[in-house]
Design a protein around this motif. Structure first.
Motif, PDB file in Angstrom:
ATOM      1  N   TYR A   8      26.963  39.265  41.730  1.00 25.67           N
ATOM      2  CA  TYR A   8      28.016  39.644  40.813  1.00 25.67           C
ATOM      3  C   TYR A   8      28.227  41.140  40.928  1.00 25.67           C
ATOM      4  CZ  TYR A   8      30.448  39.765  36.303  1.00 25.67           C
ATOM      5  OH  TYR A   8      31.363  39.933  35.308  1.00 25.67           O
ATOM      6  N   ASP A   9      29.473  41.557  41.105  1.00 27.49           N
ATOM      7  CA  ASP A   9      29.796  42.976  41.178  1.00 27.49           C
ATOM      8  C   ASP A   9      30.740  43.301  40.028  1.00 27.49           C
ATOM      9  OD1 ASP A   9      30.316  45.584  41.913  1.00 27.49           O
ATOM     10  OD2 ASP A   9      30.555  45.115  44.037  1.00 27.49           O
ATOM     11  N   LEU A  10      30.368  44.236  39.169  1.00 27.62           N
ATOM     12  CA  LEU A  10      31.163  44.557  37.985  1.00 27.62           C
ATOM     13  C   LEU A  10      32.453  45.306  38.287  1.00 27.62           C
ATOM     14  CD1 LEU A  10      28.336  45.541  35.484  1.00 27.62           C
ATOM     15  CD2 LEU A  10      29.609  43.408  35.611  1.00 27.62           C
ATOM     16  N   ILE A  11      32.584  45.814  39.481  1.00 23.59           N
ATOM     17  CA  ILE A  11      33.808  46.536  39.863  1.00 23.59           C
ATOM     18  C   ILE A  11      34.972  45.543  39.938  1.00 23.59           C
ATOM     19  CG2 ILE A  11      34.916  47.854  41.723  1.00 23.59           C
ATOM     20  CD1 ILE A  11      32.048  48.866  42.415  1.00 23.59           C
ATOM     21  N   LYS A  13      38.278  46.690  40.817  1.00 28.88           N
ATOM     22  CA  LYS A  13      39.295  47.176  41.749  1.00 28.88           C
ATOM     23  C   LYS A  13      38.608  48.006  42.808  1.00 28.88           C
ATOM     24  CE  LYS A  13      43.815  49.322  41.956  1.00 28.88           C
ATOM     25  NZ  LYS A  13      44.852  50.005  41.221  1.00 28.88           N
ATOM     26  N   PRO A  14      38.513  47.564  44.014  1.00 29.97           N
ATOM     27  CA  PRO A  14      39.187  46.398  44.589  1.00 29.97           C
ATOM     28  C   PRO A  14      38.517  45.098  44.135  1.00 29.97           C
ATOM     29  CG  PRO A  14      37.724  47.325  46.230  1.00 29.97           C
ATOM     30  CD  PRO A  14      37.663  48.229  45.021  1.00 29.97           C
ATOM     31  N   ARG A  15      39.289  44.024  44.159  1.00 26.90           N
ATOM     32  CA  ARG A  15      38.773  42.720  43.718  1.00 26.90           C
ATOM     33  C   ARG A  15      37.625  42.258  44.588  1.00 26.90           C
ATOM     34  NH1 ARG A  15      42.672  38.202  42.226  1.00 26.90           N
ATOM     35  NH2 ARG A  15      40.719  37.505  41.343  1.00 26.90           N
ATOM     36  N   VAL A  16      37.694  42.492  45.889  1.00 22.85           N
ATOM     37  CA  VAL A  16      36.603  42.121  46.797  1.00 22.85           C
ATOM     38  C   VAL A  16      36.013  43.410  47.364  1.00 22.85           C
ATOM     39  CG1 VAL A  16      35.946  40.845  48.859  1.00 22.85           C
ATOM     40  CG2 VAL A  16      37.732  39.929  47.364  1.00 22.85           C
ATOM     41  N   THR A  17      34.807  43.713  46.942  1.00 22.59           N
ATOM     42  CA  THR A  17      34.119  44.916  47.397  1.00 22.59           C
ATOM     43  C   THR A  17      33.357  44.626  48.689  1.00 22.59           C
ATOM     44  OG1 THR A  17      32.139  44.377  46.139  1.00 22.59           O
ATOM     45  CG2 THR A  17      33.826  45.705  45.012  1.00 22.59           C
ATOM     46  N   THR A  18      32.866  45.673  49.311  1.00 14.50           N
ATOM     47  CA  THR A  18      32.037  45.498  50.506  1.00 14.50           C
ATOM     48  C   THR A  18      30.821  44.638  50.184  1.00 14.50           C
ATOM     49  OG1 THR A  18      32.763  47.621  51.360  1.00 14.50           O
ATOM     50  CG2 THR A  18      30.738  46.723  52.291  1.00 14.50           C
ATOM     51  N   PHE A  19      30.214  44.879  49.042  1.00 15.72           N
ATOM     52  CA  PHE A  19      29.051  44.108  48.609  1.00 15.72           C
ATOM     53  C   PHE A  19      29.376  42.617  48.534  1.00 15.72           C
ATOM     54  CE2 PHE A  19      26.480  42.547  44.900  1.00 15.72           C
ATOM     55  CZ  PHE A  19      25.258  42.513  45.552  1.00 15.72           C
ATOM     56  N   GLY A  32      33.466  38.559  40.936  1.00 22.87           N
ATOM     57  CA  GLY A  32      33.880  39.947  40.801  1.00 22.87           C
ATOM     58  C   GLY A  32      34.035  40.379  39.352  1.00 22.87           C
ATOM     59  N   GLY A  33      34.184  41.666  39.150  1.00 26.29           N
ATOM     60  CA  GLY A  33      34.263  42.240  37.821  1.00 26.29           C
ATOM     61  C   GLY A  33      35.501  41.873  37.032  1.00 26.29           C
ATOM     62  N   LEU A  34      36.593  41.541  37.700  1.00 24.45           N
ATOM     63  CA  LEU A  34      37.814  41.196  36.975  1.00 24.45           C
ATOM     64  C   LEU A  34      37.609  39.949  36.122  1.00 24.45           C
ATOM     65  CD1 LEU A  34      40.713  42.042  36.441  1.00 24.45           C
ATOM     66  CD2 LEU A  34      41.417  40.578  38.334  1.00 24.45           C
ATOM     67  N   ASP A  35      36.845  38.991  36.615  1.00 24.97           N
ATOM     68  CA  ASP A  35      36.582  37.779  35.838  1.00 24.97           C
ATOM     69  C   ASP A  35      35.839  38.111  34.541  1.00 24.97           C
ATOM     70  OD1 ASP A  35      37.774  35.918  37.674  1.00 24.97           O
ATOM     71  OD2 ASP A  35      36.060  36.265  38.974  1.00 24.97           O
ATOM     72  N   MET A  36      34.873  39.034  34.600  1.00 25.80           N
ATOM     73  CA  MET A  36      34.157  39.431  33.401  1.00 25.80           C
ATOM     74  C   MET A  36      35.091  40.168  32.439  1.00 25.80           C
ATOM     75  SD  MET A  36      30.889  41.865  32.698  1.00 25.80           S
ATOM     76  CE  MET A  36      31.873  43.335  32.726  1.00 25.80           C
ATOM     77  N   ALA A  61      47.842  38.520  33.133  1.00 26.06           N
ATOM     78  CA  ALA A  61      48.087  39.911  32.763  1.00 26.06           C
ATOM     79  C   ALA A  61      47.121  40.847  33.505  1.00 26.06           C
ATOM     80  CB  ALA A  61      47.939  40.094  31.264  1.00 26.06           C
ATOM     81  N   ALA A  62      45.870  40.479  33.578  1.00 19.77           N
ATOM     82  CA  ALA A  62      44.881  41.317  34.270  1.00 19.77           C
ATOM     83  C   ALA A  62      45.181  41.387  35.752  1.00 19.77           C
ATOM     84  CB  ALA A  62      43.473  40.764  34.037  1.00 19.77           C
ATOM     85  N   ARG A  63      45.480  40.265  36.361  1.00 24.11           N
ATOM     86  CA  ARG A  63      45.760  40.251  37.811  1.00 24.11           C
ATOM     87  C   ARG A  63      47.044  41.008  38.124  1.00 24.11           C
ATOM     88  NH1 ARG A  63      43.069  35.147  37.101  1.00 24.11           N
ATOM     89  NH2 ARG A  63      41.106  35.304  38.210  1.00 24.11           N
ATOM     90  N   ASP A  64      48.052  40.931  37.262  1.00 28.72           N
ATOM     91  CA  ASP A  64      49.287  41.678  37.474  1.00 28.72           C
ATOM     92  C   ASP A  64      49.046  43.177  37.371  1.00 28.72           C
ATOM     93  OD1 ASP A  64      50.639  39.301  37.778  1.00 28.72           O
ATOM     94  OD2 ASP A  64      51.595  39.360  35.795  1.00 28.72           O
ATOM     95  N   HIS A  65      48.176  43.585  36.454  1.00 28.25           N
ATOM     96  CA  HIS A  65      47.937  45.003  36.214  1.00 28.25           C
ATOM     97  C   HIS A  65      47.032  45.622  37.297  1.00 28.25           C
ATOM     98  CE1 HIS A  65      47.760  48.698  33.985  1.00 28.25           C
ATOM     99  NE2 HIS A  65      46.453  48.696  34.089  1.00 28.25           N
TER     100      HIS A  65
END
Length: 66
Positions: A8-11, A13-19, A32-36, A61-65
């Motif tokens: 789990y990565d709390l970041i 943006k970007p949605r898919v990190t290197t990790f 990813g962090g957007l789900d949290m 709304a979150a994905r659009d922003h």
């Protein structure tokens, strides 16, 4: 990453990190962090208003922003 089933990565943006990308390449499930962030927003909205947000509204709304 050996032996892990999930990472789990709390970041958010970007949605898919290197990790996350490296974990996925090893067959590890990722989140990813957007789900949290979305889940927190939904719980906070309900706590503040007593109302449950309509399905998909917070997610869209979150994905659009981001």
């Amino acid at each position: 990453l050996v032996g892990l089933q999930w990472v789990y990565d709390l970041i958010y943006k970007p949605r898919v990190t290197t990790f996350l990308r490296e974990a996925e390449a090893r067959g590890i499930a990722t989140l990813g962090g957007l789900d949290m962030l979305i889940e927190q927003a939904m719980l906070q909205f309900k706590a503040w208003t007593g109302l449950t947000p309509p399905p998909g509204v917070m997610q869209q709304a979150a994905r659009d922003h981001v």
